[in-house]
Design a protein around this motif. Structure first.
Motif, short mmCIF file in Angstrom:
data_model
loop_
_atom_site.label_atom_id
_atom_site.label_comp_id
_atom_site.label_asym_id
_atom_site.label_seq_id
_atom_site.Cartn_x
_atom_site.Cartn_y
_atom_site.Cartn_z
N GLY A 46 80.99 -26.22 -15.38
CA GLY A 46 79.73 -26.12 -14.64
C GLY A 46 79.48 -24.51 -14.88
O GLY A 46 80.31 -23.58 -15.10
N PHE A 47 78.13 -24.29 -14.48
CA PHE A 47 77.88 -22.84 -14.12
C PHE A 47 77.88 -22.47 -12.83
O PHE A 47 77.43 -23.25 -11.95
N LEU A 48 78.16 -21.32 -12.70
CA LEU A 48 78.50 -20.65 -11.13
C LEU A 48 77.30 -20.02 -10.86
O LEU A 48 76.76 -18.88 -11.51
N ASP A 49 76.48 -20.45 -9.82
CA ASP A 49 75.27 -19.81 -9.23
C ASP A 49 75.45 -19.24 -7.98
O ASP A 49 75.52 -19.94 -6.73
N GLY A 50 75.48 -18.02 -7.62
CA GLY A 50 75.81 -17.48 -6.54
C GLY A 50 77.59 -16.81 -6.76
O GLY A 50 78.15 -16.90 -7.52
N SER A 51 77.81 -16.69 -5.43
CA SER A 51 79.31 -16.49 -5.56
C SER A 51 80.14 -17.49 -5.23
O SER A 51 81.40 -17.46 -5.29
N THR A 52 79.61 -18.74 -4.57
CA THR A 52 80.47 -19.75 -4.47
C THR A 52 80.01 -21.05 -5.18
O THR A 52 78.69 -21.27 -5.29
N GLY A 53 80.88 -21.86 -5.71
CA GLY A 53 80.46 -22.91 -6.35
C GLY A 53 81.39 -24.10 -6.23
O GLY A 53 82.69 -24.04 -6.03
N ARG A 54 80.89 -25.50 -6.37
CA ARG A 54 81.84 -26.82 -6.33
C ARG A 54 81.82 -27.32 -7.56
O ARG A 54 80.49 -27.54 -8.00
N PHE A 55 82.52 -27.68 -8.28
CA PHE A 55 82.47 -28.55 -9.66
C PHE A 55 83.48 -29.70 -9.72
O PHE A 55 84.58 -29.54 -9.29
N THR A 56 82.84 -30.91 -10.03
CA THR A 56 83.68 -32.10 -10.06
C THR A 56 84.53 -31.78 -11.37
O THR A 56 84.07 -31.58 -12.66
N ILE A 57 85.88 -32.23 -11.24
CA ILE A 57 86.82 -32.21 -12.30
C ILE A 57 86.73 -33.61 -13.04
O ILE A 57 86.77 -34.80 -12.32
N PRO A 58 86.42 -33.80 -14.32
CA PRO A 58 86.24 -35.08 -15.02
C PRO A 58 87.56 -35.78 -14.76
O PRO A 58 88.76 -35.31 -14.83
N ALA A 59 87.71 -37.02 -14.51
CA ALA A 59 88.76 -38.06 -14.23
C ALA A 59 89.62 -38.04 -15.52
O ALA A 59 90.88 -38.02 -15.14
N SER A 60 89.36 -37.59 -16.63
CA SER A 60 90.17 -37.53 -17.65
C SER A 60 91.03 -36.39 -18.02
O SER A 60 91.86 -36.39 -18.42
N VAL A 61 90.87 -35.31 -17.34
CA VAL A 61 91.44 -33.90 -17.17
C VAL A 61 92.45 -34.09 -16.26
O VAL A 61 92.43 -34.25 -15.05
N ASP A 62 93.81 -33.74 -16.92
CA ASP A 62 94.92 -33.52 -16.17
C ASP A 62 95.33 -32.30 -15.93
O ASP A 62 95.53 -31.26 -16.87
N LEU A 63 95.25 -31.60 -14.50
CA LEU A 63 95.24 -30.31 -14.20
C LEU A 63 96.85 -29.99 -14.60
O LEU A 63 96.97 -28.64 -14.77
#
Length: 186
Positions: free
Chosen positions: A137-154
């Motif tokens: 996703g795109f960061l708008d401002g100085s703080t952002g929350r982004f959902t990690i797709p379920a298929s992504v292994d960190l």
């Protein structure tokens, strides 16, 4: 000789003109109950009324607390520092939060000026060798929350990158990273 007084009755005399009177009963009139019975009846109900009031109060408080509690907070499962890449004066932090239902989010806090031009900043997950990346996703401002797709292994995508992006419609990484940092599991 003894003469009875006029208009007085003797114990065995009856008055035919007077209607017969019913014996007086203490509960003959239900609206007029003797005081001791009413008091006894009231004393019996006071403890029950007090108990019912307390149950109502406790139940009301419990319902109020339950309705304002909301969902349980997310648990931080990884975090890291975001360091500036050459040409940028920036810093920040990143953390991964996991909700009770298993959903994961990346939370980015960035202290950096907006990039010149469009000012777009895109958040990416990268493989350790930078051979693969996923835009979140795109960061708008100085703080952002982004959902990690379920298929992504960190474990395979342990790096977080924030890039300056032109508004050209190209979904690929611009190659101009502002900050990058590695996630460390807690």
């Amino acid at each position: 000789m003894h003469t009875p007084l006029p208009f007085t009755k003797t114990a065995d005399a009856t008055d035919a003109a007077a209607p017969p009177q019913a014996p007086v009963s203490p509960v003959a009139d239900p609206a007029v109950e003797p005081a001791p019975v009413r008091l006894l009846s009231l004393r019996r109900w006071v403890p029950f009324a007090a108990a019912a009031g307390m149950i109502g109060l406790i139940g009301g408080i419990a319902i109020g607390v339950a309705s304002t509690a909301g969902p349980p907070p997310e648990q931080v499962v990884a975090e890291g520092a975001l360091d500036a890449l050459p040409g940028w004066a920036a810093s920040g932090s990143v953390r991964v939060e996991q909700a009770a239902d298993g959903r994961r989010s990346v939370v980015v806090d960035l202290d950096a000026p907006n990039p010149p031009g469009t000012g777009l900043r895109e958040v990416w997950l990268l493989k350790a060798d930078a051979s693969g990346l996923v835009s979140i996703g795109f960061l708008d401002g100085s703080t952002g929350r982004f959902t990690i797709p379920a298929s992504v292994d960190l474990a395979q995508y342990p790096l977080v990158d924030v890039s300056a992006e032109p508004a050209d419609g190209d979904p690929a990484h611009s190659g101009d990273s502002i900050v990058r940092g590695e996630l460390h599991a807690l």
